[in-house]
Each structure stands twice: as C-alpha cells, then as structure tokens.
Scaffold this motif. Sequence first.
Motif, mmCIF file in Angstrom:
data_model
loop_
_atom_site.group_PDB
_atom_site.id
_atom_site.type_symbol
_atom_site.label_atom_id
_atom_site.label_comp_id
_atom_site.label_asym_id
_atom_site.label_seq_id
_atom_site.Cartn_x
_atom_site.Cartn_y
_atom_site.Cartn_z
ATOM 1 N N GLY A 1 1.136 25.298 26.399
ATOM 2 C CA GLY A 1 2.220 24.669 27.120
ATOM 3 C C GLY A 1 3.196 23.511 26.411
ATOM 4 O O GLY A 1 4.752 23.967 27.191
ATOM 5 N N GLU B 1 -2.676 35.146 36.035
ATOM 6 C CA GLU B 1 -3.225 36.766 35.133
ATOM 7 C C GLU B 1 -3.543 37.275 35.824
ATOM 8 O O GLU B 1 -4.098 38.826 36.178
ATOM 9 N N ASP C 1 4.318 28.335 33.777
ATOM 10 C CA ASP C 1 3.976 26.922 34.784
ATOM 11 C C ASP C 1 5.040 26.700 35.466
ATOM 12 O O ASP C 1 5.707 26.784 36.500
ATOM 13 N N GLY D 1 -3.488 27.540 24.913
ATOM 14 C CA GLY D 1 -4.004 27.910 26.261
ATOM 15 C C GLY D 1 -3.627 28.955 26.548
ATOM 16 O O GLY D 1 -4.111 29.916 27.313
HETATM 17 O O1 KG4 Z 1 -3.792 24.157 24.893
HETATM 18 P P1 KG4 Z 1 -3.071 23.955 26.297
HETATM 19 O O2 KG4 Z 1 -4.118 23.850 27.000
HETATM 20 O O3 KG4 Z 1 -2.378 22.109 26.282
HETATM 21 C C1 KG4 Z 1 -0.622 21.902 25.396
HETATM 22 O O4 KG4 Z 1 -1.702 21.989 24.291
HETATM 23 O O5 KG4 Z 1 0.396 22.241 25.776
HETATM 24 O O6 KG4 Z 1 -2.115 24.789 26.446
HETATM 25 C C2 KG4 Z 1 -2.035 25.068 28.272
HETATM 26 C C3 KG4 Z 1 -1.373 26.323 28.403
HETATM 27 C C4 KG4 Z 1 -0.224 25.666 30.510
HETATM 28 O O7 KG4 Z 1 1.212 26.662 30.304
HETATM 29 C C5 KG4 Z 1 -1.096 27.163 31.001
HETATM 30 O O8 KG4 Z 1 -0.627 28.032 32.168
HETATM 31 C C6 KG4 Z 1 -1.375 28.530 30.095
HETATM 32 O O9 KG4 Z 1 -1.664 27.178 28.898
HETATM 33 N N1 KG4 Z 1 -2.775 29.147 30.221
HETATM 34 C C7 KG4 Z 1 -2.503 30.088 30.521
HETATM 35 C C8 KG4 Z 1 -3.694 31.092 31.183
HETATM 36 N N2 KG4 Z 1 -4.258 29.208 30.428
HETATM 37 C C9 KG4 Z 1 -4.122 28.620 30.419
HETATM 38 N N3 KG4 Z 1 -1.489 31.461 30.260
HETATM 39 C C10 KG4 Z 1 -1.715 32.447 30.647
HETATM 40 N N4 KG4 Z 1 -2.919 33.057 30.777
HETATM 41 C C11 KG4 Z 1 -4.373 32.324 31.229
HETATM 42 N N5 KG4 Z 1 -5.342 32.971 31.271
#
Ligand code: KG4
Length: 348
Positions: free
Chosen positions: A158, A205, A188, A289
């Motif tokens: 994110g 997704e 997001d 993520g």
């Molecule tokens: O790594 P993370 O948990 O937190 C940060 O360090 O930013 O990443 C969160 C991000 C969010 O933008 C969320 O929408 C995205 O990861 N995310 C996904 C999926 N699951 C979470 N993006 C695409 N497909 C997914 N299945």
Amino acid sequence: MKILSIESSCDETGAAVVERINGKINVLSNVIATSSQMHAKTGGIIPENAAREQIKAIIPIIIEALIQSSTKQAEDLEKSFSEARNILKKDIDAIAVTYGPGLIGSLLIGVETVKTLSFTLGKSIIPVNHLLAHIYANFINIEEDEIKFPFIGLIVSGGHTDILYFKSHTDYKWLGGTRDDAAGEAIDKIGRMLGLSYPAGPEMERRAKFVTKPNIKFKSPLLHSEDFDFSFSGLKAEVMRFVKVNKLDNDLINQICYATQNAIIKVLIKKTLNAVEKFGAKQILVGGGVSANKTFHKELKSQADVKVLFPKKEYSTDNAAMIGAYALVNGKKEKWENIRSNPELYFA
Ligand code: KG4
Ligand code: ZN
C-alpha cells in the motif's frame, strides 16, 4: 534461536514467535490486530486513530503470541499474564521490531514497547526494515538453500512499489520504484471511486474474476521505459475520467476492476522480467500486500523463466512473522538505547 517479533508500522499490530531449526524458519504463532474496519469508514488511514488502536492492542497481542507459541494454555487472564512473562523470560532469545518505514505514531508504539521489554528483561533487540521483511517473508517454511542469489526482489504494498537486486543478504541495490502512488495505494484510491470496501485489493481481485469478456482497457504507465520506475497516479486519473462519464453498475465496476488490475500487473511483470534479464537473476522474490493477488501469481509465474516465490497470503500483507524471518536470516542485535523509529527509512 527463538524470536518474538513485533510489527506496528501502519494500521496493523502484529506479534509473532518464530524459530530457526536447521536453517528452516518455523512460525510458532502469528497474531494480528487490525484497525482496517475503522479506516474503512473514513476510506483510508487516519494516522492518529491507527496509533491509538495500536497502543490498546499491543500488550494483549504480545501475550497472545507468546501463549500460542507454547503448548501450555493459560485458563484465565491472570494466569496468561504470568505464563506469557515466563515464556518471554525463559524461551525467547531476542525481540525483533519494525523500526521503519511507516507512520511515526504507529512505529513508536512497537519500538518503545520493545525497548521497555528489553530494558526490564535484558533481552536484545533486532531492529528490522519493514520493506526488506516483505521480501524475507519468502524464507518462511522453506529450506534455506531453496533461495538462490542473485535474485530480484519486488515489493508491492500500500505504501511502496520497489525493485531490488540482491547479490547476497547484505549486498543489494535498489533499481527503481514508484514516482508517485504505490500500486496498492492506486488500487485503494480507485476502489474508493468505485465504492469498494477498504482496503480494496481483495474485492478488486474478486470482482475481476467475474469478467469473462474484458471490454475496457487502461494504460499501464511507464510500460515501455527502460528504467525500473513505476507511476500509478496517471492510471488513477484515467479511471477517474472514465468513472465521471459513465454510469456505474455492477458489471461496469467489475470491468473497471479487471482493467485496473490488469494495467498494474502488466507493468509490474514487465519491469521485473526486464530486471531478471539485465542482471542475470536466478529467482524472483515478491512481497507486500498486493502480492496476495492470485492473478498476479499466475501471470508472473507463467511469464518468468526463473523460479518465482510469493509468500503465503498471511505473510504477504503486514504481519510480524516476516519481521521475525528477516531477523533470523539477517538481523543484527542492537542496544536498546541506539534504536530509533525511522518513518523515512529506505534502503541502505
Ligand atoms: O503490505 P500491506 O499489507 O501494507 C503496507 O505495507 O502498505 O499492503 C496493503 C495493500 C493495500 O493497498 C491492499 O489493497 C493491497 O495491499 N492488497 C491487495 C490484495 N490484498 C491486499 N491488492 C491486490 N490484490 C489483493 N488480493
Ligand atoms: Zn507492508
């Protein structure tokens, strides 16, 4: 070696107990409290709210992670406090903690809690870079010699989109990253325009899977540039213009989800494969993520000539087990007085 690890860089509060036996990293517990439902109401994270929730969660989460890591189960709260304290004193060799990058209020909660535990119990601290830990989530549950250097590390979360070239654990180079929004941030923000729940990745997704005949296409920014940079704010603007002139219904939202996901995945794959070719990498390790996205797994694995590793879903999004994994593979103990939260921490 057994480690208690803590993650509190954004809106999750995580604690885990991880150990390394014969080079293999096992996760004995991995507990997460998230305030994302609260942020869903505001459509994004309000840093002060995230930190307030974390301060309430951190001690119960640590206790739960310690108790779950042991075979002994406490019958009531009072007993669980003393049980957790005993496990921490006797079984845990060091405490790992995310010290950056992230939100300052959130980071401080993990770091200062760990410093207090270190000061009172005499445990060493291993400070961990959250971004590197996303890559090292791939070391969990596999034989260490399955990882082959040099590899390309791709972080898609994110807050970050970065490509790195690793010659060894300590010799690595940042090749490029996003010039504006991170991939997850774009997902997001576009999700918000479409009325999806926050964070939008999982719903985007799911909706994209309903599309059998794609009928719209968005541009993948910087797809043909020679560098390893990304830019996703133009995609966000393109979707915004599209949404303004079209009446949204369920099918169209699914189509937009498909086209957005596709535009992002396409450029992530192209730049990663360019890096593999240019540097002669033997593997690709993905983390963050967005790496929870199964369509992305399938596409990258089918297009790459080298082995591609993705962490299990629970180790893709923010979690404490990956912080412990990094600490076990490449962590350095530091005196508690020397550790500072660093919201701007990047790659050394
Ligand atoms: O790594 P993370 O948990 O937190 C940060 O360090 O930013 O990443 C969160 C991000 C969010 O933008 C969320 O929408 C995205 O990861 N995310 C996904 C999926 N699951 C979470 N993006 C695409 N497909 C997914 N299945
Ligand atoms: Zn993260």
